[in-house]
Motif scaffolding. Structure first.
Motif, PDB file in Angstrom:
ATOM      1  N   ALA B 139      -5.427 -16.416  -7.896  1.00 35.42           N
ATOM      2  CA  ALA B 139      -6.199 -15.860  -7.165  1.00 35.42           C
ATOM      3  C   ALA B 139      -5.771 -14.988  -5.927  1.00 35.42           C
ATOM      4  O   ALA B 139      -6.631 -13.810  -5.781  1.00 35.42           O
ATOM      5  CB  ALA B 139      -7.177 -17.269  -6.830  1.00 35.42           C
ATOM      6  N   LEU B 140      -5.117 -15.864  -5.566  1.00 39.95           N
ATOM      7  CA  LEU B 140      -5.174 -14.886  -4.313  1.00 39.95           C
ATOM      8  C   LEU B 140      -4.100 -13.891  -4.504  1.00 39.95           C
ATOM      9  O   LEU B 140      -4.008 -12.181  -4.168  1.00 39.95           O
ATOM     10  CB  LEU B 140      -3.795 -15.458  -3.095  1.00 39.95           C
ATOM     11  CG  LEU B 140      -3.668 -14.406  -1.747  1.00 39.95           C
ATOM     12  CD1 LEU B 140      -4.846 -14.451  -0.588  1.00 39.95           C
ATOM     13  CD2 LEU B 140      -2.392 -15.928  -0.596  1.00 39.95           C
ATOM     14  N   VAL B 144      -4.763  -9.176  -3.436  1.00 33.43           N
ATOM     15  CA  VAL B 144      -4.354  -8.895  -3.065  1.00 33.43           C
ATOM     16  C   VAL B 144      -3.954  -7.716  -3.284  1.00 33.43           C
ATOM     17  O   VAL B 144      -3.811  -6.450  -3.204  1.00 33.43           O
ATOM     18  CB  VAL B 144      -2.482  -9.179  -2.141  1.00 33.43           C
ATOM     19  CG1 VAL B 144      -2.062  -8.768  -1.953  1.00 33.43           C
ATOM     20  CG2 VAL B 144      -2.892 -10.632  -1.215  1.00 33.43           C
ATOM     21  N   LYS B 145      -3.040  -7.939  -5.141  1.00 32.71           N
ATOM     22  CA  LYS B 145      -2.867  -6.893  -6.265  1.00 32.71           C
ATOM     23  C   LYS B 145      -3.935  -5.274  -6.158  1.00 32.71           C
ATOM     24  O   LYS B 145      -3.898  -4.422  -6.549  1.00 32.71           O
ATOM     25  CB  LYS B 145      -2.366  -7.068  -7.517  1.00 32.71           C
ATOM     26  CG  LYS B 145      -1.151  -7.961  -7.109  1.00 32.71           C
ATOM     27  CD  LYS B 145      -0.490  -8.417  -8.397  1.00 32.71           C
ATOM     28  CE  LYS B 145       1.389  -8.434  -7.836  1.00 32.71           C
ATOM     29  NZ  LYS B 145       1.037  -9.657  -9.548  1.00 32.71           N
ATOM     30  N   ILE B 157      -8.958  -0.984  -0.167  1.00 33.18           N
ATOM     31  CA  ILE B 157      -9.949  -2.007   0.050  1.00 33.18           C
ATOM     32  C   ILE B 157      -9.977  -3.366   1.122  1.00 33.18           C
ATOM     33  O   ILE B 157     -10.646  -4.219   1.693  1.00 33.18           O
ATOM     34  CB  ILE B 157     -10.400  -2.396  -1.074  1.00 33.18           C
ATOM     35  CG1 ILE B 157     -11.111  -1.900  -1.819  1.00 33.18           C
ATOM     36  CG2 ILE B 157     -11.783  -3.785  -1.470  1.00 33.18           C
ATOM     37  CD1 ILE B 157     -11.472  -1.940  -3.702  1.00 33.18           C
ATOM     38  N   ALA B 158      -8.529  -3.047   0.928  1.00 35.08           N
ATOM     39  CA  ALA B 158      -8.427  -4.227   1.662  1.00 35.08           C
ATOM     40  C   ALA B 158      -8.160  -3.951   3.333  1.00 35.08           C
ATOM     41  O   ALA B 158      -8.544  -5.093   3.989  1.00 35.08           O
ATOM     42  CB  ALA B 158      -6.347  -4.944   1.607  1.00 35.08           C
ATOM     43  N   HIS B 222     -12.980  -8.038  -6.011  1.00 38.03           N
ATOM     44  CA  HIS B 222     -12.330  -6.773  -7.662  1.00 38.03           C
ATOM     45  C   HIS B 222     -13.425  -6.128  -7.836  1.00 38.03           C
ATOM     46  O   HIS B 222     -13.651  -5.788  -8.589  1.00 38.03           O
ATOM     47  CB  HIS B 222     -12.589  -8.044  -9.034  1.00 38.03           C
ATOM     48  CG  HIS B 222     -11.156  -8.400  -8.710  1.00 38.03           C
ATOM     49  ND1 HIS B 222      -9.865  -8.929  -8.026  1.00 38.03           N
ATOM     50  CD2 HIS B 222     -10.701  -8.346  -9.085  1.00 38.03           C
ATOM     51  CE1 HIS B 222      -9.047  -9.463  -8.364  1.00 38.03           C
ATOM     52  NE2 HIS B 222      -9.280  -8.777  -9.151  1.00 38.03           N
ATOM     53  N   GLY B 223     -14.851  -6.233  -7.260  1.00 39.78           N
ATOM     54  CA  GLY B 223     -16.350  -5.801  -7.899  1.00 39.78           C
ATOM     55  C   GLY B 223     -16.663  -6.094  -8.702  1.00 39.78           C
ATOM     56  O   GLY B 223     -16.173  -7.474  -9.438  1.00 39.78           O
ATOM     57  N   ALA B 224     -17.253  -5.687 -10.037  1.00 38.86           N
ATOM     58  CA  ALA B 224     -18.323  -5.699 -10.880  1.00 38.86           C
ATOM     59  C   ALA B 224     -17.317  -6.953 -11.958  1.00 38.86           C
ATOM     60  O   ALA B 224     -17.028  -7.967 -12.643  1.00 38.86           O
ATOM     61  CB  ALA B 224     -19.485  -5.178 -11.657  1.00 38.86           C
TER      62      ALA B 224
END
Lengths: 140, 268
Positions: B139-140, B144-145, B157-158, B222-224
């Motif tokens: 998940a991490l 990050v990606k 976004i990060a 990730h948004g939607a």
């Protein structure tokens, strides 16, 4: 508490902080990583895509079982089977600590545990039969 | 183990009955969330039953082998996890209607069901936690990606809001959890499953809850797409949320750890 008891207690306490994977387990870890790369990752997409082609939700698509069995057989051929049984003749005789490193890797990939006979809830059930089952019960 | 009619987190409640009739046990009762029992490859179940209602509370239950094709085993439906039934493995709702199995199918002995659970549940619990650490790492990585490669409001976004701190906290917590899980595994090796139970409960209480949060944060970045079929995160989240009940709810494990902590001071 006698001094010998307290010194053995403190030895155990110190041992609880020895958390490195054993040298003996490293080749196994490498073999599992290779198995995931060669035999698990390549089947995940096709396996999941087949869900849409099934006629009965409560069955497997024959090709899904073929993919799974193929990966399981490759694991067995490489001697990768039943890691989860510590100190057992049936499994690899891994310690819980060594298995922890391997299971962490398995958790990253869907299907990886199952191809090594290490998925839940099967491991716990198999361990019960191995530890407390009679020969006739294991046979069942 | 789990039954719909009563709180099975207190396993002394388990009341599916098994009564000896000649050379056979006759089983009646109802179970739910029996994971894997929907799989056509599942041929036999280890079932927790009450055989000895007059014995001491922890000696009333036993474990018994029940082949899935025994007459009277009625698989009613797959229970859902947030709307998903995980077919064909499933989490099945099962009724036992006068199910007869041979006397010798009882494991270990009458009233020894809890004793077996001490073998069964320690390893199972810690295996869940080990795999969960792997899921948190995944998940991490996805977090990050995604957040480092997509821009909004002129920045990756990060770098928006406190996202960098979210990433940092996820890494810090994964490192801490990993050490705790390794130590619980080590405790099982050096102290034995029974003595290691406080270590195991500690990680079972901590890991699924914290990994849920990390997956949730990965979803948010990730948004939607994060809640959609295009990302593995939605499925990972529901699996992890389900794990906060599987092999005992968080609260039972906190009870074990909390009691052990109080006992250190000999106050109760």
């Amino acid at each position: 508490m006698s001094s010998s008891n307290s010194s053995s207690a403190s030895n155990i306490e110190a041992d609880l902080f020895n958390l490195a994977m054993s040298d003996a387990a490293q080749p196994l870890m490498d073999a599992v990583t290779k198995h995931i790369r060669d035999n698990v990752e390549p089947i995940i997409e096709e396996f999941h895509a087949l869900e849409k082609e099934k006629t009965d939700r409560w069955s497997w698509h024959p090709r899904q079982l073929e993919l799974l069995e193929g990966a399981k057989n490759k694991a067995k051929e490489s001697g990768l089977w039943n890691f989860f049984l510590p100190d057992s003749e049936l499994g690899e005789g891994l310690t819980n600590l060594d298995y922890a490193y391997i299971a962490t890797e398995l958790g990253k990939y869907p299907l990886a545990s199952e191809t090594l006979n290490c998925s839940a809830p099967d491991t716990g059930n198999m361990e019960v039969l191995e530890r407390v089952g009679t020969e006739a019960q294991k046979e069942q | 183990m789990t039954e719909p009619g009563l709180p099975s987190s207190d396993a002394k409640n388990i009341s599916t009955s098994a009564v000896l009739d000649g050379d056979e046990w006759v089983i009646n009762g109802e179970k739910f969330y029996i994971s894997g029992a929907g799989d056509p490859r599942c041929k036999i179940m280890i079932t927790m039953v009450k055989t000895s209602p007059d014995a001491a509370p922890s000696k009333q239950q036993s474990q018994i082998l029940v082949p899935t094709d025994t007459p009277g085993v009625e698989i009613l439906e797959g229970m859902q996890v947030f709307g998903h039934d995980h077919a064909p493995r499933g989490h099945m709702h099962i009724r036992f209607n006068n199910v007869r199995v041979p006397k010798d199918n009882l494991l270990l002995g009458e009233g020894r069901g809890f004793e077996i659970s001490q073998v069964r549940l320690g390893p199972g619990r810690i295996h869940h936690c080990m795999r969960s650490i792997g899921k948190a790492e995944k998940a991490l990585e996805l977090m990050v990606k995604r957040s480092a490669t997509r821009e909004a409001f002129g920045k990756p976004i990060a770098k928006l809001g406190k996202n960098l701190e979210v990433i940092s906290r996820a890494r810090i917590e994964i490192n801490g959890m990993k050490l705790a899980v390794l130590q619980a595994a080590k405790a099982m090796d050096v102290l034995g499953n029974k003595e290691a139970r406080v270590y195991v409960s500690a990680v079972k209480a901590m890991v699924p809850e914290k990994v849920c949060l990390i997956i949730d944060q990965a979803i948010q970045m990730h948004g939607a797409t994060g809640i959609s079929q295009w990302s593995p995160l939605a499925q990972m989240y529901t699996d992890m949320r389900h794990l906060r009940f599987a092999d005992g709810p968080d609260e039972v494990h906190h009870m074990v750890v909390g009691r052990a902590e109080i006992q250190r001071y000999d106050l109760w």
